[in-house]
Scaffold this active site. Structure first.
Site, PDB file in Angstrom:
ATOM      1  N   GLU A 177      39.145 105.547  -9.790  1.00 37.14           N
ATOM      2  CA  GLU A 177      39.817 105.270  -8.512  1.00 37.14           C
ATOM      3  C   GLU A 177      40.401 106.529  -7.879  1.00 37.14           C
ATOM      4  O   GLU A 177      41.552 106.879  -8.126  1.00 37.14           O
ATOM      5  CB  GLU A 177      40.935 104.230  -8.709  1.00 37.14           C
ATOM      6  CG  GLU A 177      41.641 103.872  -7.412  1.00 37.14           C
ATOM      7  CD  GLU A 177      42.722 102.808  -7.578  1.00 37.14           C
ATOM      8  OE1 GLU A 177      43.384 102.496  -6.567  1.00 37.14           O
ATOM      9  OE2 GLU A 177      42.903 102.296  -8.694  1.00 37.14           O
ATOM     10  N   LYS A 222      36.199 102.752  -7.573  1.00 39.57           N
ATOM     11  CA  LYS A 222      37.182 102.049  -6.739  1.00 39.57           C
ATOM     12  C   LYS A 222      37.741 103.035  -5.706  1.00 39.57           C
ATOM     13  O   LYS A 222      38.779 103.638  -5.905  1.00 39.57           O
ATOM     14  CB  LYS A 222      38.318 101.460  -7.606  1.00 39.57           C
ATOM     15  CG  LYS A 222      39.352 100.670  -6.778  1.00 39.57           C
ATOM     16  CD  LYS A 222      40.375  99.965  -7.643  1.00 39.57           C
ATOM     17  CE  LYS A 222      41.397  99.239  -6.779  1.00 39.57           C
ATOM     18  NZ  LYS A 222      42.350  98.423  -7.544  1.00 39.57           N
ATOM     19  N   GLY A 266      46.756  99.355   1.791  1.00 43.05           N
ATOM     20  CA  GLY A 266      47.653  99.239   2.933  1.00 43.05           C
ATOM     21  C   GLY A 266      47.099  98.393   4.073  1.00 43.05           C
ATOM     22  O   GLY A 266      47.799  98.128   5.046  1.00 43.05           O
ATOM     23  N   ARG A 295      47.541  93.641  -3.229  1.00 45.33           N
ATOM     24  CA  ARG A 295      48.304  92.998  -2.168  1.00 45.33           C
ATOM     25  C   ARG A 295      47.438  92.100  -1.283  1.00 45.33           C
ATOM     26  O   ARG A 295      47.848  91.015  -0.876  1.00 45.33           O
ATOM     27  CB  ARG A 295      48.951  94.082  -1.301  1.00 45.33           C
ATOM     28  CG  ARG A 295      50.428  93.893  -1.097  1.00 45.33           C
ATOM     29  CD  ARG A 295      51.065  95.007  -0.328  1.00 45.33           C
ATOM     30  NE  ARG A 295      50.294  96.249  -0.309  1.00 45.33           N
ATOM     31  CZ  ARG A 295      50.768  97.399   0.158  1.00 45.33           C
ATOM     32  NH1 ARG A 295      52.003  97.459   0.614  1.00 45.33           N
ATOM     33  NH2 ARG A 295      50.039  98.494   0.168  1.00 45.33           N
TER      34      ARG A 295
END
Length: 342
Positions: A177, A222, A266, A295
């Protein structure tokens, strides 16, 4: 039965499935719980994650694996079942976050290096015994005035490669990542600047993976999407994000990699879903394109649950909906009207 890294990696990016990132550190999950007025206790963290892992529709049909925090991999559900076993029984693969977080990079103001290589070989052996079959390490690249520097790009790519090699030695698939941040104090860059930095970072990462003898067929990448900084006055259209992200990946990611599972970085849940679906609509891709969202999969579920046992079903419905939307996006079949119908 022998567990091949290539088979695990391929299962992690199976058609219509993606990875749930539930590896929030104790500090990060506290911030999430603060937003719903809930104290972050060990039991509260357990109850929240158990709610997600017991959402059978989502876990069985849309989730291929779950990234866990160290505490969670060791925890048991309220009825005594290890949480890792709950994940396995749904057909998903338990994974583990192994880095120790991003710290200031010496003599490189405004930049960070991810720590956690010391003792990693021993920790991976323990995590394997606890049931983890893949791991995650996040490197953070900031765009700003004169940033990123070669020092930051190279140091983080080298650390990612060392981590990936240690994982494969331990029979664990590494999620690699490298995140070029879209937020942060100086996130005024446009999409073209993000493209250039992401292109360069990915080239360095794959150079280092090659040098470390990492088997690319046994990893999952990722990355960030190619997207303008959050504070940029000119935000790119969803189609431009999809087109430039695919172009960048085709120029940098070898076809040996079985799949790319994006971070949401985000974006709102719906934005991340829309962008992923548009990329898959482009088609003719040498690797699977799917999601590894935190999220963007959890925010609606957390708000619906609110820390109350009587709201577990509502939280599970919200999680199942976002998981289903992203499953459709991973197949290039998501549509706006499906959100409105929820």
């Amino acid at each position: 039965m022998t567990e091949r890294l290539e088979d695990i990696a391929t299962a992690m990016v199976a058609p219509g499935k993606g990875i749930l990132a539930a590896d929030e550190s104790t500090g990060t999950i506290k911030k999430r719980f603060d937003s719903i007025g809930l104290e972050s206790t060990e039991n509260a963290r357990r109850d929240y994650r158990e709610m997600l892992f017991r959402t059978e529709e989502a876990m069985r049909n849309y989730i291929s694996g779950v990234i866990l925090f160290d505490e969670t991999l060791r925890q048991k559900a309220a009825d005594g079942t290890p949480l890792a076993e709950l994940i396995r029984s749904s057909g998903a693969i338990p994974g583990i976050k192994v880095d120790k977080g991003a710290k200031p990079l010496a003599l490189s103001p405004g930049e960070q290096i991810t720590e956690g290589l010391d003792g990693l070989r021993e920790r991976l052996a323990e995590y394997y015994d606890l049931g983890a079959r893949f791991a995650k390490w996040r490197a953070v690249i900031t765009i700003g005035d004169g940033l990123p520097t070669w020092n930051c790009e190279n140091a983080n790519a080298h650390a990612l490669a060392r981590y990936a090699a240690l994982c494969q030695e331990a029979k664990i698939v590494p999620i690699v990542e490298p995140e070029v941040l879209m937020d942060g104090p100086g996130a005024t860059h446009d999409i073209d600047r993000c493209y250039d930095v992401t292109h360069k970072v990915l080239r360095i990462v794959f150079r280092e993976l090659h040098a470390a003898n990492v088997n690319l067929e046994g990893i999952v990448l990722k990355p960030n999407m190619v997207i303008a900084g959050q504070k940029c006055s000119k935000q790119a259209s969803p189609n431009e994000v999809a087109e430039k992200t695919v172009k960048c990946l085709k120029a940098t990611v070898p076809s040996a990699v079985p799949g790319i599972a994006f971070l949401s970085g985000g974006q709102s849940g719906e934005e991340a879903t829309r962008h992923l679906s548009l990329m898959n609509e482009i088609g003719n891709l040498p690797w699977a394109l799917t999601f590894s969202y935190g999220r963007a999969l959890q925010a609606a579920a957390l708000q619906a649950w609110g820390g109350k046992s009587e709201n577990v079903a509502a939280g599970q419905r919200a999680f199942a909906h976002r998981a289903k939307m992203n499953s459709l996006a991973a197949l290039g079949k998501w549509q706006d009207k499906l959100e409105e119908a929820a």
